[in-house]
Design a protein around this motif. Structure first.
Motif, PDB file in Angstrom:
ATOM      1  N   ASP A 297      64.588 -12.894  36.206  1.00 55.19           N
ATOM      2  CA  ASP A 297      65.711 -13.840  36.251  1.00 55.19           C
ATOM      3  C   ASP A 297      65.234 -15.274  36.476  1.00 55.19           C
ATOM      4  OD1 ASP A 297      68.110 -11.626  37.135  1.00 55.19           O
ATOM      5  OD2 ASP A 297      66.042 -11.180  37.662  1.00 55.19           O
TER       6      ASP A 297
ATOM      7  N   LEU B 250      67.566 -10.974  28.576  1.00 55.84           N
ATOM      8  CA  LEU B 250      67.241 -10.282  29.830  1.00 55.84           C
ATOM      9  C   LEU B 250      68.295  -9.226  30.152  1.00 55.84           C
ATOM     10  CD1 LEU B 250      65.765 -10.005  32.548  1.00 55.84           C
ATOM     11  CD2 LEU B 250      66.852 -12.119  33.297  1.00 55.84           C
TER      12      LEU B 250
ATOM     13  N   PRO C 234      64.664 -17.700  32.822  1.00 52.08           N
ATOM     14  CA  PRO C 234      65.706 -18.624  32.314  1.00 52.08           C
ATOM     15  C   PRO C 234      66.035 -19.720  33.324  1.00 52.08           C
ATOM     16  CG  PRO C 234      66.520 -16.331  32.423  1.00 52.08           C
ATOM     17  CD  PRO C 234      65.093 -16.294  32.794  1.00 52.08           C
TER      18      PRO C 234
ATOM     19  N   GLY D 240      60.722 -17.134  23.846  1.00 52.74           N
ATOM     20  CA  GLY D 240      60.295 -18.491  24.228  1.00 52.74           C
ATOM     21  C   GLY D 240      59.545 -19.177  23.099  1.00 52.74           C
TER      22      GLY D 240
ATOM     23  N   GLY E 298      58.928 -22.829  26.700  1.00 50.93           N
ATOM     24  CA  GLY E 298      59.072 -21.485  26.128  1.00 50.93           C
ATOM     25  C   GLY E 298      57.726 -20.895  25.748  1.00 50.93           C
ATOM     26  N   GLY E 299      56.843 -21.748  25.242  1.00 51.59           N
ATOM     27  CA  GLY E 299      55.503 -21.290  24.853  1.00 51.59           C
ATOM     28  C   GLY E 299      54.619 -20.983  26.050  1.00 51.59           C
TER      29      GLY E 299
ATOM     30  N   ASP F 140      68.215 -35.806  24.077  1.00 52.12           N
ATOM     31  CA  ASP F 140      68.330 -34.375  23.767  1.00 52.12           C
ATOM     32  C   ASP F 140      67.118 -33.889  22.985  1.00 52.12           C
ATOM     33  OD1 ASP F 140      70.751 -34.205  25.017  1.00 52.12           O
ATOM     34  OD2 ASP F 140      71.792 -33.276  23.312  1.00 52.12           O
TER      35      ASP F 140
ATOM     36  N   MET G 117      63.979 -22.670  32.860  1.00 51.72           N
ATOM     37  CA  MET G 117      64.466 -23.419  31.681  1.00 51.72           C
ATOM     38  C   MET G 117      65.622 -24.337  32.081  1.00 51.72           C
ATOM     39  SD  MET G 117      63.576 -22.340  28.325  1.00 51.72           S
ATOM     40  CE  MET G 117      61.930 -21.757  28.064  1.00 51.72           C
ATOM     41  N   ILE G 118      66.539 -23.768  32.880  1.00 55.20           N
ATOM     42  CA  ILE G 118      67.704 -24.546  33.322  1.00 55.20           C
ATOM     43  C   ILE G 118      67.243 -25.738  34.163  1.00 55.20           C
ATOM     44  CG2 ILE G 118      69.757 -24.462  34.818  1.00 55.20           C
ATOM     45  CD1 ILE G 118      70.090 -21.492  33.848  1.00 55.20           C
TER      46      ILE G 118
ATOM     47  N   ILE H 232      64.246 -33.403  25.342  1.00 54.91           N
ATOM     48  CA  ILE H 232      64.456 -32.218  26.195  1.00 54.91           C
ATOM     49  C   ILE H 232      64.217 -30.949  25.383  1.00 54.91           C
ATOM     50  CG2 ILE H 232      66.097 -30.912  27.604  1.00 54.91           C
ATOM     51  CD1 ILE H 232      67.485 -33.570  28.281  1.00 54.91           C
ATOM     52  N   LEU H 233      64.667 -30.961  24.129  1.00 52.69           N
ATOM     53  CA  LEU H 233      64.424 -29.793  23.276  1.00 52.69           C
ATOM     54  C   LEU H 233      62.928 -29.542  23.133  1.00 52.69           C
ATOM     55  CD1 LEU H 233      65.413 -27.532  21.375  1.00 52.69           C
ATOM     56  CD2 LEU H 233      65.472 -29.219  19.518  1.00 52.69           C
TER      57      LEU H 233
ATOM     58  N   ARG I 249      67.807 -34.214  31.952  1.00 49.01           N
ATOM     59  CA  ARG I 249      69.057 -34.987  31.893  1.00 49.01           C
ATOM     60  C   ARG I 249      69.142 -35.987  33.036  1.00 49.01           C
ATOM     61  NH1 ARG I 249      73.023 -30.170  30.018  1.00 49.01           N
ATOM     62  NH2 ARG I 249      72.763 -30.460  27.782  1.00 49.01           N
TER      63      ARG I 249
ATOM     64  N   LEU J 253      65.896 -28.436  31.915  1.00 46.09           N
ATOM     65  CA  LEU J 253      67.021 -29.092  31.237  1.00 46.09           C
ATOM     66  C   LEU J 253      67.718 -30.078  32.172  1.00 46.09           C
ATOM     67  CD1 LEU J 253      69.123 -29.326  28.964  1.00 46.09           C
ATOM     68  CD2 LEU J 253      70.063 -27.129  29.671  1.00 46.09           C
TER      69      LEU J 253
ATOM     70  N   ILE K  81      55.744 -19.391  28.842  1.00 46.69           N
ATOM     71  CA  ILE K  81      56.249 -18.246  29.625  1.00 46.69           C
ATOM     72  C   ILE K  81      55.142 -17.208  29.797  1.00 46.69           C
ATOM     73  CG2 ILE K  81      57.925 -16.334  29.654  1.00 46.69           C
ATOM     74  CD1 ILE K  81      59.859 -18.155  28.139  1.00 46.69           C
ATOM     75  N   LYS K  82      54.286 -17.122  28.788  1.00 41.08           N
ATOM     76  CA  LYS K  82      53.202 -16.126  28.843  1.00 41.08           C
ATOM     77  C   LYS K  82      52.238 -16.390  30.011  1.00 41.08           C
ATOM     78  CE  LYS K  82      50.361 -18.454  25.312  1.00 41.08           C
ATOM     79  NZ  LYS K  82      51.322 -19.554  25.025  1.00 41.08           N
TER      80      LYS K  82
ATOM     81  N   LEU L  19      61.721 -27.939  26.237  1.00 41.36           N
ATOM     82  CA  LEU L  19      62.091 -26.517  26.319  1.00 41.36           C
ATOM     83  C   LEU L  19      61.226 -25.663  25.393  1.00 41.36           C
ATOM     84  CD1 LEU L  19      66.010 -26.673  26.536  1.00 41.36           C
ATOM     85  CD2 LEU L  19      64.357 -26.456  28.396  1.00 41.36           C
ATOM     86  N   ILE L  20      60.933 -26.188  24.206  1.00 40.09           N
ATOM     87  CA  ILE L  20      60.054 -25.476  23.270  1.00 40.09           C
ATOM     88  C   ILE L  20      58.678 -25.279  23.912  1.00 40.09           C
ATOM     89  CG2 ILE L  20      58.786 -25.697  21.071  1.00 40.09           C
ATOM     90  CD1 ILE L  20      61.320 -27.178  19.972  1.00 40.09           C
TER      91      ILE L  20
ATOM     92  N   ILE M 189      58.816 -13.765  26.428  1.00 41.37           N
ATOM     93  CA  ILE M 189      57.694 -14.565  25.930  1.00 41.37           C
ATOM     94  C   ILE M 189      57.877 -14.811  24.427  1.00 41.37           C
ATOM     95  CG2 ILE M 189      55.203 -14.502  25.419  1.00 41.37           C
ATOM     96  CD1 ILE M 189      54.884 -12.922  28.123  1.00 41.37           C
TER      97      ILE M 189
END
Lengths: 282, 282
Positions: B6, A16, B9, A37, B37-38, B26, B12-13, B29-30, B20, B16, B40-41, B33-34, A34
């Motif tokens: 902004d 970003l 991300p 991601g 991430g997919g 972990d 995402m935080i 959580i990964l 936790r 995460l 976001i679109k 996040l994956i 995107i």
């Protein structure tokens, strides 16, 4: 040091920021995010973060169409630091402990974001940082190791910081090989950037062969790896080099500011601390 | 307020952190996040962030298997705030400006993360915050509007903060309708949480019908929308309500701490500032 989960949103933030730095439209940055991601699944947590950063910045470059989006920032960084060089040089030469002061300057160099500060700000910023707390400070150990060494391998980090590295190298008065990145990545110093800082006047500049914002040994040239293996003392600047070399048993001294919680935790210090940490050196 | 780049991300935080908090591995959580991430679109930048947050937290819940991952945190928050209630109540009653102090307490309530502080920390934390700078402070305008109003619509935010809302409502001594979220989301107050804070003793508790961590009017019940339309004064607590109602022309007063750069910029204040901002009220 491996990649932590916290690094994943951080990569998004970096994409970003870089997108904004080069003036991409919001729409284009959104497409970049995107795309990024969708690539989280390719991240290997066993890799150090700089290895992943290559994928991230390659993707960013494919959106910006630039192989060196930080070119202007880097140029300004060197100019601003060079403007301070005579004053800092004088302070070192008049100091009761020139090497101690040059060490602090060199670590201070890792703190400052040369992209945004004016050189006037820089001066007051440096004074502020010089009084800052440090998390680990193996200065005596470093001085002893240097006294015994006949040459030093010096792993550079950011452009602009290079000028502060030059001050330290001039103060050390050892034979120094200064290592730069193979290609532009983020604001890391390449050969061109090191030359602009005048490092060729005081050191031999070589590329590690690695294009990551760190030193991934298996991506480095055989020549660099040989130097790394033989070096009696290695100075490693910045987080990227720490992230890639923290597990090495080479005689490394890490000079850095702990800029994120992940690295700070790994070092056992607090985010924001200045650090001079010996690696596995006895 | 729309969603800014902004915020991506930041989502995402949040995933995460929540992962936790509930003790996901972990590896899990990964995967979360994956997955995120997919998605976001699917984010619509024209939507306010709390609308997107519903998608994010639904996804988180599908990984945690919990519909209320913050249940324990919320319970502790209410208990800690209730332990302070008698002391704060006394301070208000002995103050030269009880309403002014209750207003500051209510905004202070938005600052504290009840999940992590002990009630001892809370007390010193409150004193610190009470001296903190504010970015906008339309207190006189608010007091005038309240003096003219025969009832108040009060939009709650976090659990624990609810106890501070109760103090303000008791000090106002108006007829108050206190609005909670329809379902648990993050640490936002539901009917159950408001009851635990004793808000039923001083206000009528209703749900907005909206399950987002904010007030998305077109997701609210017709009954709530009718109250919203008629209310002579609306107190809106926290960022989520601000993000969803900042464009409204209702007689709203926003009570919040600007906790991120995006909201701070939108309000024209600095991140960390306390804010009492009148909306479009003349």
């Amino acid at each position: 040091m491996r990649t932590f989960l916290d690094c994943i949103p951080c990569f998004m933030i970096q994409a970003l920021r870089t997108g904004r730095l080069v003036g991409l439209s919001d729409e284009k940055i959104l497409r970049l995010l995107i795309d990024l991601g969708g690539k989280i699944k390719n991240i290997k947590l066993d890799d150090p973060p700089p290895k992943t950063a290559v994928m991230v910045y390659d993707l960013i470059n494919s959106y910006t169409g630039k192989t060196d989006p930080f070119k202007t920032v880097k140029k300004q960084g060197t100019e601003k630091a060079l403007a301070l060089y005579p004053q800092l040089k004088k302070e070192i030469s008049e100091s009761e402990d020139p090497l101690g002061l040059a060490i602090r300057f060199a670590i201070t160099g890792n703190v400052i974001d040369f992209g945004i500060s004016s050189s006037y700000d820089l001066e007051s910023e440096i004074q502020k940082i010089m009084d800052q707390s440090f998390g680990r400070w193996d200065e005596e150990k470093f001085k002893k190791a240097v006294a015994r060494a006949d040459w030093i391998l010096y792993l550079g980090d950011n452009t602009g910081e290079t000028v502060f590295d030059r001050l330290l190298i001039e103060t050390l008065a050892h034979t120094v090989t200064y290592v730069v990145r193979e290609k532009p990545i983020i604001n890391d110093a390449t050969r061109e950037d090191a030359l602009a800082a005048g490092l060729d006047k005081t050191a031999t500049i070589i590329s590690s062969g690695c294009a990551a914002p760190g030193t991934v040994l298996d991506q480095c040239t055989p020549e660099f790896r040989e130097l790394f293996r033989k070096a009696p003392v290695i100075i490693s600047k910045g987080q990227g080099n720490y992230e890639t070399l923290s597990d090495s048993d080479a005689p490394i001294f890490f000079f850095l500011k702990a800029k994120c919680d992940v690295v700070a935790r790994h070092l056992g210090v607090i985010k924001g601390d200045l650090v001079l940490a010996s690696g596995h050196l006895n």
